[in-house]
Motif scaffolding. Structure first.
Motif, short mmCIF file in Angstrom:
data_model
loop_
_atom_site.label_atom_id
_atom_site.label_comp_id
_atom_site.label_asym_id
_atom_site.label_seq_id
_atom_site.Cartn_x
_atom_site.Cartn_y
_atom_site.Cartn_z
N UNK A 126 -4.42 7.38 11.17
CA UNK A 126 -3.11 6.64 12.07
C UNK A 126 -2.35 5.50 10.75
N UNK A 127 -3.64 4.93 10.12
CA UNK A 127 -2.67 4.03 9.04
C UNK A 127 -2.08 4.96 7.98
N UNK A 128 -2.43 6.05 7.60
CA UNK A 128 -1.86 7.00 6.84
C UNK A 128 -0.58 7.05 7.20
N UNK A 129 -0.36 7.59 8.56
CA UNK A 129 0.91 7.90 9.29
C UNK A 129 1.87 6.75 9.23
N UNK A 130 1.30 5.61 9.48
CA UNK A 130 2.16 4.05 9.27
C UNK A 130 2.85 4.23 7.93
N UNK A 131 1.82 4.37 6.84
CA UNK A 131 2.46 4.09 5.43
C UNK A 131 3.66 5.45 5.27
N UNK A 132 3.06 6.27 5.72
CA UNK A 132 4.15 7.25 5.50
C UNK A 132 5.48 7.12 5.92
N UNK B 20 7.47 5.23 3.01
CA UNK B 20 7.71 5.94 1.81
C UNK B 20 9.06 6.50 1.74
N UNK B 21 9.95 6.85 2.73
CA UNK B 21 11.27 7.04 2.35
C UNK B 21 12.18 6.10 1.97
N UNK B 22 11.85 4.70 2.22
CA UNK B 22 12.26 3.61 1.74
C UNK B 22 12.24 3.64 0.25
N UNK B 23 11.03 3.83 -0.22
CA UNK B 23 10.62 3.81 -1.65
C UNK B 23 11.21 4.81 -2.47
N UNK C 3 0.89 -1.25 0.11
CA UNK C 3 -0.13 0.08 -0.16
C UNK C 3 0.87 1.39 -0.01
N UNK C 4 2.13 1.39 0.77
CA UNK C 4 2.81 2.37 0.67
C UNK C 4 3.44 2.66 -0.80
N UNK C 5 3.73 1.66 -1.28
CA UNK C 5 4.34 1.71 -3.02
C UNK C 5 3.21 2.30 -3.81
N UNK C 6 1.93 1.82 -3.71
CA UNK C 6 0.99 2.24 -4.42
C UNK C 6 0.19 3.66 -4.03
N UNK C 7 0.99 3.99 -2.79
CA UNK C 7 0.41 5.46 -2.37
C UNK C 7 -1.19 5.42 -1.95
N UNK C 8 -1.57 4.32 -1.27
CA UNK C 8 -2.92 4.19 -0.70
C UNK C 8 -3.23 5.52 -0.09
N UNK C 9 -4.41 6.15 -0.40
CA UNK C 9 -4.88 7.14 0.30
C UNK C 9 -5.58 6.67 1.47
N UNK C 10 -5.01 6.23 2.53
CA UNK C 10 -5.81 5.69 3.57
C UNK C 10 -6.53 6.94 4.42
N UNK C 11 -5.80 7.99 4.39
CA UNK C 11 -6.35 9.39 5.10
C UNK C 11 -7.61 9.61 4.60
N UNK C 12 -7.56 9.53 3.25
CA UNK C 12 -9.01 9.86 2.52
C UNK C 12 -10.21 9.18 3.01
N UNK C 13 -9.70 7.90 3.39
CA UNK C 13 -10.78 6.93 3.83
C UNK C 13 -11.10 6.88 5.30
#
Length: 256
Positions: A179-185, A188-191, A165-175
Motif C-alpha cells: 500500500x505504501x508502494x502504491x502511494x509512492x508510485x 513518481x510521475x511528478x519526478x 522516498x519517491x525520489x529515492x525509489x524506495x522499494x516499499x513493496x520489497x519490504x
C-alpha cells in the motif's frame, strides 16, 4: 475596638468577593501590551464558532486572506486564545467550516495552528504526500457541495518524507508494504516530469523542494480531473482550489 476589627474584616471579605466575580478575571487567559507598552489589556478568549450565515457571506478570496493572516499570527507566535470547552459545546449543534485543507500526515504540520484556527473552522484531510484519491475527493465534495466550504487547500510541506522516498525509489513493496508502494508510485510521475539540471536526489534540498511544489500543483489538477462536481464549482467561481506549501523551519505558508 471590636467593631473596628469586624468592619475591617467585612471590607476585606467584600473586596475578595468582588475580585472573584470580576468577569475579566474569570474569562481572560492572555495579556497583550497596548498603547505605549506600559498598559496591559486582558483579552477574553474567543468562544464563538462559525455560523451558517457567516459561512454563506464569506467569499473564497476573503477566506484565503483570513488563512494568510492566521498564518502570520502563527509565524509571529501570536495565536488567538480560544475557549475550547465553549467552542466544543457550540459546534456540537452543527458545523459550517469555511475551507477544507488536504495536508500530509506529517506530525510536524499542525494544520489548525498553522492557520490560527479553532474548532469548527475547517475540515482537515490527511494522507502521506498530500495526494488525491477517491476517498479524499469524496470528502472534498462533502465539505463543499454539501457542507458549504468555499476553499480547498492542498498543503504540501518542506522535508516531506513521502516525496523523499519517491525520489529515492524506495522499494516499499520489497519490504512487504504494498500500500505504501502504491502511494509512492502516485508521486513518481511528478519526478519524471520535472525537467531540471539539478541532481535528482532527496539529499538535494533545491530539487526536493521543486518536486514538493510540483506535487502540490499536480494534486490540485488531479482533484479537478477526478471530480466533475468540484471542477464545475471551481469554473463557476463557487469555490477555489489552491495549492500551498508550509515551510517547516519558518512556519510560513506560501500560496501558489
Amino acid at each position: 475596638m471590636k467593631n473596628s476589627i469586624k468592619m475591617m474584616a467585612s471590607v476585606a471579605l467584600l473586596a475578595g468577593l468582588t475580585s472573584c466575580n470580576n468577569p475579566a478575571t474569570e474569562n481572560s487567559t492572555t495579556e497583550n501590551t497596548a498603547n505605549n507598552g506600559n498598559d496591559l489589556i486582558l483579552e477574553k478568549p474567543v468562544r464563538s464558532v462559525l455560523t451558517a450565515e457567516e459561512q454563506k457571506n464569506m467569499t473564497a478570496d476573503e477566506i484565503i486572506g483570513r488563512l494568510k493572516k492566521g498564518n502570520e499570527n502563527f509565524v509571529n507566535n501570536n495565536l488567538t486564545q480560544r475557549d475550547h470547552s465553549e467552542q466544543r459545546r457550540l459546534s456540537a449543534i452543527g458545523q459550517y467550516p469555511k475551507a477544507i485543507v488536504l495536508s500530509c500526515v506529517d506530525s510536524r504540520v499542525p494544520v489548525e495552528d498553522v492557520f490560527d484556527l479553532g474548532i469548527g473552522d475547517i475540515f482537515v484531510a490527511r494522507v502521506a504526500g498530500n495526494i488525491e484519491n477517491a476517498d479524499i475527493v469524496g470528502s472534498m465534495e462533502f465539505a463543499t457541495a454539501v457542507a458549504g466550504s468555499k476553499v480547498i487547500v492542498v498543503l504540501g510541506h518542506t522535508a516531506c518524507g513521502a516525496v523523499k522516498h519517491a525520489i529515492d525509489q524506495t522499494d516499499a513493496a520489497g519490504l512487504g508494504m504494498n500500500n505504501l508502494q502504491n502511494l509512492l508510485d502516485e508521486i513518481q510521475p511528478v519526478i519524471t516530469a520535472t525537467e531540471t539540471d539539478l541532481t535528482k536526489s532527496s539529499e538535494n534540498t533545491e530539487f526536493l523542494n521543486l518536486v514538493i511544489n510540483k506535487n502540490v500543483s499536480k494534486t490540485v489538477e488531479d482533484i479537478k480531473i477526478s471530480s466533475p462536481t468540484l471542477n464545475d464549482m471551481a469554473q463557476k467561481g463557487t469555490i477555489k482550489i489552491v495549492g500551498a506549501t508550509y515551510n517547516m523551519e519558518t512556519g510560513k505558508v506560501t500560496f501558489e
